[in-house]
Design an enzyme around this catalytic site. Sequence first.
Site, short mmCIF file in Angstrom:
data_model
loop_
_atom_site.label_atom_id
_atom_site.label_comp_id
_atom_site.label_asym_id
_atom_site.label_seq_id
_atom_site.Cartn_x
_atom_site.Cartn_y
_atom_site.Cartn_z
N GLY A 77 -75.85 -47.03 67.37
CA GLY A 77 -75.98 -47.93 66.21
C GLY A 77 -77.08 -47.46 65.29
CG LEU A 78 -77.77 -43.86 64.55
CD1 LEU A 78 -77.31 -42.41 64.43
CD2 LEU A 78 -79.25 -43.92 64.91
N GLY B 66 -81.74 -49.32 63.92
CA GLY B 66 -81.46 -48.32 64.95
C GLY B 66 -82.13 -46.99 64.62
CB VAL C 11 -73.94 -52.33 66.99
CG1 VAL C 11 -74.01 -50.86 67.37
CG2 VAL C 11 -73.49 -53.18 68.16
CB ALA D 36 -75.87 -59.80 67.04
CB SER E 134 -89.78 -59.66 66.58
OG SER E 134 -90.25 -60.23 65.37
CE LYS F 91 -86.60 -61.01 67.19
NZ LYS F 91 -85.55 -61.43 66.32
CG HIS G 196 -90.53 -64.35 67.04
ND1 HIS G 196 -89.73 -64.00 65.97
CD2 HIS G 196 -91.74 -63.81 66.79
CE1 HIS G 196 -90.45 -63.29 65.11
NE2 HIS G 196 -91.67 -63.15 65.59
CG ASN G 197 -85.94 -64.77 65.02
OD1 ASN G 197 -86.85 -64.12 65.54
ND2 ASN G 197 -84.89 -64.19 64.49
CD GLU H 260 -89.13 -64.75 61.19
OE1 GLU H 260 -89.19 -64.14 62.29
OE2 GLU H 260 -88.33 -64.42 60.30
CE LYS I 191 -79.32 -60.64 58.59
NZ LYS I 191 -80.02 -59.42 59.01
P1 2AM Z 1 -71.08 -48.22 61.38
O1 2AM Z 1 -72.16 -47.39 60.74
O2 2AM Z 1 -69.96 -47.40 61.91
O3 2AM Z 1 -70.60 -49.35 60.50
C1 2AM Z 1 -74.85 -52.27 61.86
O4 2AM Z 1 -73.68 -52.77 61.31
C2 2AM Z 1 -74.55 -51.16 62.85
O5 2AM Z 1 -73.63 -51.64 63.84
C3 2AM Z 1 -73.93 -49.92 62.26
O6 2AM Z 1 -74.49 -48.82 62.92
C4 2AM Z 1 -72.47 -50.10 62.58
O7 2AM Z 1 -71.74 -48.90 62.66
C5 2AM Z 1 -72.54 -50.73 63.93
N1 2AM Z 1 -71.35 -51.49 64.30
C6 2AM Z 1 -70.94 -52.67 63.78
N2 2AM Z 1 -69.81 -53.10 64.38
C7 2AM Z 1 -69.49 -52.16 65.31
C8 2AM Z 1 -68.44 -52.02 66.25
N3 2AM Z 1 -67.48 -52.97 66.35
N4 2AM Z 1 -68.43 -50.93 67.03
C9 2AM Z 1 -69.40 -50.00 66.92
N5 2AM Z 1 -70.43 -50.07 66.05
C10 2AM Z 1 -70.49 -51.14 65.25
#
Ligand code: 2AM
Length: 500
Positions: free
Chosen positions: A12-13, A17, A78, A80, A132, A204, A207-208, A211, A282
């Site tokens: 998850g970048l 990430g 990634v 949530a 956080s 966590k 915490h939020n 916040e 959120k």
């Molecule tokens: P992506 O770059 O391919 O969209 C925040 O949305 C991060 O979560 C991103 O790195 C995104 O990947 C990843 N992400 C969101 N949904 C996902 C899924 N169903 N499977 C894998 N990665 C996911």
Amino acid sequence: MPEQLSDIGLVGLAVMGQNLALNIADHGFRISVYNRTTATMEKFVAENPSTPGGLAGFASLADFVASLKRPRRVIILVKAGAGTDAVIDQLVPLMEQGDIVIDGGNANWNDTIRREKALKAKGLRFIGSGVSGGEEGARFGPALMPGGDFEAYKEIEPVWNAIAAKVDHTTGKPLTGAAPGKPIVGGVPCSTYIGPDGAGHYVKMCHNGIEYGDMQMICESYSLMANLLGMSAGECGKVFAEWNTGVLDSFLIEITADILQQKDPMTGGFLVDYILDTAGQKGTGKWTSVSALDMGVPAATIAESVFARYISAVKDERMAAAKILTGPKANVDGDRKAFIQAIHDALYCSKICSYAQGFQLMREAQKEYHWTLKFGEIAMIWRGGCIIRARFLQKIKEAFDRNATLANLLLDPYFKSEVDRCQANWRQVVAAASLNGVPVPTFSSALSYYDSYRAERLPANLLQGQRDFFGAHTYERTDQPRGRFFHIDWPEPGRPQLEA
Ligand code: 2AM
């Protein structure tokens, strides 16, 4: 098979990430990274050619998993919810007995409990870790709240302690000045094992919730200065900057001072004056409040801060109502300086109540979920890295050091004396706000919480009478032992009162 195996992997970048991966690599750990969209991974790896530990990017999840030392440690960061489940489903078949999956996302603790159970049944170990501090925290030191399998935690502890924010050993103040490739060395890490399964994500979430409360209380202070004293955003900002040198010293007060003094590049005025007054969210503040309602914990101030966002969001409705509904015209004379100090004290007392509620919520949750939370340690790791980091948390840590089973922060001698010192001002501010028609939902809710909590007798006697009248729900008596329940045949409305 890659030549060199990595210490840890991250899936998850998005920004969080990427920043966490760079933070890990800065501490000398070799890290493998994977992202669903390969181009994002390739760009990230290309842009960061030389990190102390080394980054290795993989386009295939199988190659990514094969690149890790055993037992494998994979952080998922990634979206949530469904995103996390999707990644877990793809990862599980590729992993082996004893491997560790770490969810660093903003997961709901119930999901973390479910995932930990499901992975354990497959021989894998699961950690749900609160992270956080936003993007900046992830890059240079977040507050970390890991929960789950303790043995698995021990295996990620060196990484977690390394990448966490650090505070000074004696003062508890955050150590600052980290830069890319130059992380902070030494100090006390803002990370500790929180408890089994969902404990880390629960804490966590609290915490939020806290916040949310802090942010709304700061907004109410600003609103009082602007609406009752006619101060400009810039003038308000200067007051917050001054407050940041005292008991309210915190990240949120510090950034508030900067935000209020920020000029708008388009008009040259103060930017906040041009920002639309509708708040987004959120959901973690809502989860905190729902959990409080579910468990019967009076975390009213935290809930009010969520409701305050909701009412801000119905802007069109408010604009229409503003044309119809009336209220007093704001008018405050007298000593401005003294009133600003009174707002300070109202914020301080309300904050103490809000934290008291947050810690009471965690105390109740540990009973509900069979955790043993260490409240002093929780306050300790919140001193740095996270959004609510504040000088104040050192005092909370000291309160729990004095008494690990403290029932309510308000009962700690330090906080009791602080509220004693400041409450006259707090009451004056809530009264003035009310008389002048300025909404202060968290200030007034906190004051009602305080007055209710210290009340020997509340009007719930009448409430029980009402419940018994219409529903035969029974009542207990002041002159009988607890646990004995009574009911009378109340007279029908309009009938004469029964003879004694
Ligand atoms: P992506 O770059 O391919 O969209 C925040 O949305 C991060 O979560 C991103 O790195 C995104 O990947 C990843 N992400 C969101 N949904 C996902 C899924 N169903 N499977 C894998 N990665 C996911």
